[in-house]
Design a protein around this motif. Structure first.
Motif, PDB file in Angstrom:
ATOM      1  N   GLU A  96      17.755 -47.941 -12.768  1.00  0.00           N
ATOM      2  CA  GLU A  96      16.726 -46.912 -12.906  1.00  0.00           C
ATOM      3  C   GLU A  96      16.436 -46.618 -14.370  1.00  0.00           C
ATOM      4  O   GLU A  96      15.275 -46.474 -14.774  1.00  0.00           O
ATOM      5  N   VAL A  97      17.486 -46.538 -15.160  1.00  0.00           N
ATOM      6  CA  VAL A  97      17.331 -46.253 -16.587  1.00  0.00           C
ATOM      7  C   VAL A  97      16.523 -47.355 -17.266  1.00  0.00           C
ATOM      8  O   VAL A  97      15.576 -47.084 -18.029  1.00  0.00           O
ATOM      9  N   LEU A  98      16.865 -48.586 -16.997  1.00  0.00           N
ATOM     10  CA  LEU A  98      16.203 -49.706 -17.659  1.00  0.00           C
ATOM     11  C   LEU A  98      14.754 -49.873 -17.206  1.00  0.00           C
ATOM     12  O   LEU A  98      13.945 -50.467 -17.924  1.00  0.00           O
ATOM     13  N   ALA A  99      14.438 -49.353 -16.035  1.00  0.00           N
ATOM     14  CA  ALA A  99      13.067 -49.442 -15.529  1.00  0.00           C
ATOM     15  C   ALA A  99      12.196 -48.290 -16.016  1.00  0.00           C
ATOM     16  O   ALA A  99      10.971 -48.356 -15.922  1.00  0.00           O
ATOM     17  N   SER A 100      12.798 -47.227 -16.551  1.00  0.00           N
ATOM     18  CA  SER A 100      12.040 -46.049 -16.966  1.00  0.00           C
ATOM     19  C   SER A 100      11.378 -46.287 -18.323  1.00  0.00           C
ATOM     20  O   SER A 100      11.836 -47.103 -19.132  1.00  0.00           O
ATOM     21  N   GLU A 101      10.328 -45.542 -18.593  1.00  0.00           N
ATOM     22  CA  GLU A 101       9.632 -45.667 -19.866  1.00  0.00           C
ATOM     23  C   GLU A 101      10.543 -45.272 -21.029  1.00  0.00           C
ATOM     24  O   GLU A 101      10.586 -45.955 -22.064  1.00  0.00           O
ATOM     25  N   ALA A 102      11.274 -44.172 -20.866  1.00  0.00           N
ATOM     26  CA  ALA A 102      12.178 -43.718 -21.932  1.00  0.00           C
ATOM     27  C   ALA A 102      13.298 -44.727 -22.159  1.00  0.00           C
ATOM     28  O   ALA A 102      13.686 -45.005 -23.297  1.00  0.00           O
ATOM     29  N   GLY A 103      13.821 -45.297 -21.075  1.00  0.00           N
ATOM     30  CA  GLY A 103      14.892 -46.274 -21.192  1.00  0.00           C
ATOM     31  C   GLY A 103      14.433 -47.536 -21.880  1.00  0.00           C
ATOM     32  O   GLY A 103      15.157 -48.102 -22.720  1.00  0.00           O
ATOM     33  N   GLN A 104      13.235 -47.978 -21.584  1.00  0.00           N
ATOM     34  CA  GLN A 104      12.705 -49.184 -22.222  1.00  0.00           C
ATOM     35  C   GLN A 104      12.455 -48.961 -23.706  1.00  0.00           C
ATOM     36  O   GLN A 104      12.737 -49.839 -24.535  1.00  0.00           O
ATOM     37  N   ALA A 105      11.947 -47.787 -24.056  1.00  0.00           N
ATOM     38  CA  ALA A 105      11.706 -47.474 -25.474  1.00  0.00           C
ATOM     39  C   ALA A 105      13.028 -47.416 -26.239  1.00  0.00           C
ATOM     40  O   ALA A 105      13.136 -47.940 -27.361  1.00  0.00           O
ATOM     41  N   ALA A 106      14.038 -46.785 -25.639  1.00  0.00           N
ATOM     42  CA  ALA A 106      15.343 -46.687 -26.288  1.00  0.00           C
ATOM     43  C   ALA A 106      15.975 -48.069 -26.440  1.00  0.00           C
ATOM     44  O   ALA A 106      16.527 -48.403 -27.493  1.00  0.00           O
ATOM     45  N   SER A 107      15.885 -48.885 -25.400  1.00  0.00           N
ATOM     46  CA  SER A 107      16.455 -50.229 -25.448  1.00  0.00           C
ATOM     47  C   SER A 107      15.799 -51.068 -26.543  1.00  0.00           C
ATOM     48  O   SER A 107      16.473 -51.819 -27.264  1.00  0.00           O
ATOM     49  N   ALA A 108      14.489 -50.939 -26.686  1.00  0.00           N
ATOM     50  CA  ALA A 108      13.769 -51.696 -27.720  1.00  0.00           C
ATOM     51  C   ALA A 108      14.201 -51.269 -29.114  1.00  0.00           C
ATOM     52  O   ALA A 108      14.385 -52.104 -30.012  1.00  0.00           O
ATOM     53  N   ALA A 109      14.381 -49.967 -29.305  1.00  0.00           N
ATOM     54  CA  ALA A 109      14.796 -49.463 -30.619  1.00  0.00           C
ATOM     55  C   ALA A 109      16.203 -49.938 -30.967  1.00  0.00           C
ATOM     56  O   ALA A 109      16.478 -50.312 -32.117  1.00  0.00           O
ATOM     57  N   LEU A 110      17.094 -49.943 -29.974  1.00  0.00           N
ATOM     58  CA  LEU A 110      18.463 -50.388 -30.239  1.00  0.00           C
ATOM     59  C   LEU A 110      18.508 -51.884 -30.521  1.00  0.00           C
ATOM     60  O   LEU A 110      19.238 -52.331 -31.415  1.00  0.00           O
ATOM     61  N   LEU A 111      17.730 -52.658 -29.785  1.00  0.00           N
ATOM     62  CA  LEU A 111      17.704 -54.101 -30.017  1.00  0.00           C
ATOM     63  C   LEU A 111      17.176 -54.420 -31.418  1.00  0.00           C
ATOM     64  O   LEU A 111      17.719 -55.296 -32.110  1.00  0.00           O
ATOM     65  N   GLU A 112      16.172 -53.699 -31.842  1.00  0.00           N
ATOM     66  CA  GLU A 112      15.625 -53.906 -33.186  1.00  0.00           C
ATOM     67  C   GLU A 112      16.702 -53.660 -34.244  1.00  0.00           C
ATOM     68  O   GLU A 112      16.809 -54.406 -35.237  1.00  0.00           O
ATOM     69  N   ASP A 113      17.510 -52.621 -34.037  1.00  0.00           N
ATOM     70  CA  ASP A 113      18.559 -52.321 -35.011  1.00  0.00           C
ATOM     71  C   ASP A 113      19.718 -53.307 -34.909  1.00  0.00           C
ATOM     72  O   ASP A 113      20.317 -53.662 -35.933  1.00  0.00           O
ATOM     73  N   GLU A 114      20.056 -53.761 -33.709  1.00  0.00           N
ATOM     74  CA  GLU A 114      21.132 -54.741 -33.545  1.00  0.00           C
ATOM     75  C   GLU A 114      20.872 -55.979 -34.391  1.00  0.00           C
ATOM     76  O   GLU A 114      21.792 -56.556 -34.983  1.00  0.00           O
ATOM     77  N   ALA A 115      19.602 -56.395 -34.445  1.00  0.00           N
ATOM     78  CA  ALA A 115      19.245 -57.621 -35.156  1.00  0.00           C
ATOM     79  C   ALA A 115      19.503 -57.516 -36.657  1.00  0.00           C
ATOM     80  O   ALA A 115      19.542 -58.533 -37.360  1.00  0.00           O
ATOM     81  N   LYS A 116      19.719 -56.296 -37.171  1.00  0.00           N
ATOM     82  CA  LYS A 116      19.953 -56.110 -38.605  1.00  0.00           C
ATOM     83  C   LYS A 116      21.382 -56.459 -39.017  1.00  0.00           C
ATOM     84  O   LYS A 116      21.636 -56.729 -40.197  1.00  0.00           O
ATOM     85  N   PHE A 117      22.327 -56.436 -38.057  1.00  0.00           N
ATOM     86  CA  PHE A 117      23.721 -56.658 -38.457  1.00  0.00           C
ATOM     87  C   PHE A 117      24.508 -57.561 -37.511  1.00  0.00           C
ATOM     88  O   PHE A 117      25.597 -58.027 -37.861  1.00  0.00           O
ATOM     89  N   ILE A 118      23.974 -57.857 -36.325  1.00  0.00           N
ATOM     90  CA  ILE A 118      24.675 -58.694 -35.344  1.00  0.00           C
ATOM     91  C   ILE A 118      24.044 -60.078 -35.288  1.00  0.00           C
ATOM     92  O   ILE A 118      22.813 -60.210 -35.272  1.00  0.00           O
ATOM     93  N   ASP A 119      24.869 -61.109 -35.232  1.00  0.00           N
ATOM     94  CA  ASP A 119      24.400 -62.466 -34.954  1.00  0.00           C
ATOM     95  C   ASP A 119      24.201 -62.556 -33.443  1.00  0.00           C
ATOM     96  O   ASP A 119      25.103 -62.943 -32.697  1.00  0.00           O
ATOM     97  N   LEU A 120      23.025 -62.155 -32.988  1.00  0.00           N
ATOM     98  CA  LEU A 120      22.783 -61.979 -31.561  1.00  0.00           C
ATOM     99  C   LEU A 120      22.974 -63.250 -30.733  1.00  0.00           C
ATOM    100  O   LEU A 120      23.581 -63.191 -29.652  1.00  0.00           O
ATOM    101  N   PRO A 121      22.488 -64.418 -31.170  1.00  0.00           N
ATOM    102  CA  PRO A 121      22.695 -65.617 -30.346  1.00  0.00           C
ATOM    103  C   PRO A 121      24.174 -65.942 -30.102  1.00  0.00           C
ATOM    104  O   PRO A 121      24.527 -66.526 -29.079  1.00  0.00           O
TER     105      PRO A 121
END
Length: 257
Positions: free
Chosen positions: A84-109
């Motif tokens: 439910e969280v991942l399907a919600s508008e707020a959850g998707q916005a939060a997930s996108a913001a966190l992913l953007e920041d993860e890419a700054k310090f994590i070797d994601l692949p």
């Protein structure tokens, strides 16, 4: 509860100290700011120690994969609530913001992640053992893959019904304060999380986690025999060359259980 397990390798241009500082002091507060939007019950960072114990634990088991730089874990009440969280508008916005920041310090692949369920084996009462900084308690983190001669079902069954009781029976002798098995849930959420991050590393079957007080760990023949018994039985189901182990310290960022 269901748990997200995200084992992390830092971007190659960052030192370990830079990686841990950004993760704890910049990314951690960002995750906390979205706790309500994402309905996170708990969020813990385990920072890998630069310690000879990591190499010693691996060498005792044979050739293993290099250890990771840390692990991020987040908990939700149920998988349905997470959906439910991942399907919600707020959850998707939060997930996108966190992913953007993860890419700054994590070797994601090179940083696999998956959903998991935990199976307590040795539990303190109350459940308040934490590997905090400036204490002798450390957390052992052991992500594992099973041997190819075993099916996933056979490996899980052996881990739970054979290896678990062995660890429990020798836990006191080894000075184990807490021990849990955390099995991958094979959740449909995994594919979406991995696809968004370009994950290239295969998920683990799960991980074993234990907390040990190194200031009180017994240096006795019985303790050595207990640890040897653990390792001998691990070789009955774990593919050591595709697994790893390390020691870390925990930083609890969110805890609303």
């Amino acid at each position: 509860m269901i748990r997200l397990v995200f084992v992390l390798r830092r971007k190659p241009e960052l030192s370990m100290a830079e990686f841990h500082d950004y993760w704890k002091n910049t990314h951690g507060p960002l995750v906390a700011s979205f706790a309500n939007d994402l309905k996170i019950l708990r969020y813990v960072q385990t920072h890998t120690l630069e310690d000879p114990a990591n190499a010693a634990a691996q060498q005792a088991r044979g050739n293993m994969e290099p250890h990771y730089d840390g692990v991020a874990e987040l908990w939700w009440s149920t998988e349905a609530e997470l959906d439910e969280v991942l399907a919600s508008e707020a959850g998707q916005a939060a997930s996108a913001a966190l992913l953007e920041d993860e890419a700054k310090f994590i070797d994601l692949p090179q940083s696999p992640l998956w959903m998991a369920y935990e199976y307590p084996q040795i539990n303190p009462c109350p459940e308040n053992v934490v590997a905090r900084e400036k204490t002798n308690i450390v957390r052992v983190f052991f992500p594992l893959r099973h041997q190819s001669r075993l099916s996933e079902e056979q490996a899980r069954h052996y881990w739970l019904t054979q290896h678990g009781p062995i660890v429990r029976s020798h836990g006191e002798a080894a000075g184990t304060l807490c021990y849990r098995q955390v099995h991958r849930a094979n959740s449909p959420v995994d594919e979406a999380l991995q696809s968004a991050r370009g994950t290239q590393v295969e998920s683990y079957l799960g991980h074993a986690e234990a907390w040990v007080d190194r200031g009180q760990a017994p240096a006795t023949d019985e303790a050595r025999r207990a640890n040897q018994t653990f390792i001998e039985d691990e070789h009955n189901f774990i593919d050591m060359e595709r697994s790893t182990i390390w020691f870390g310290k925990e930083h609890t960022i969110i805890d609303r259980r």
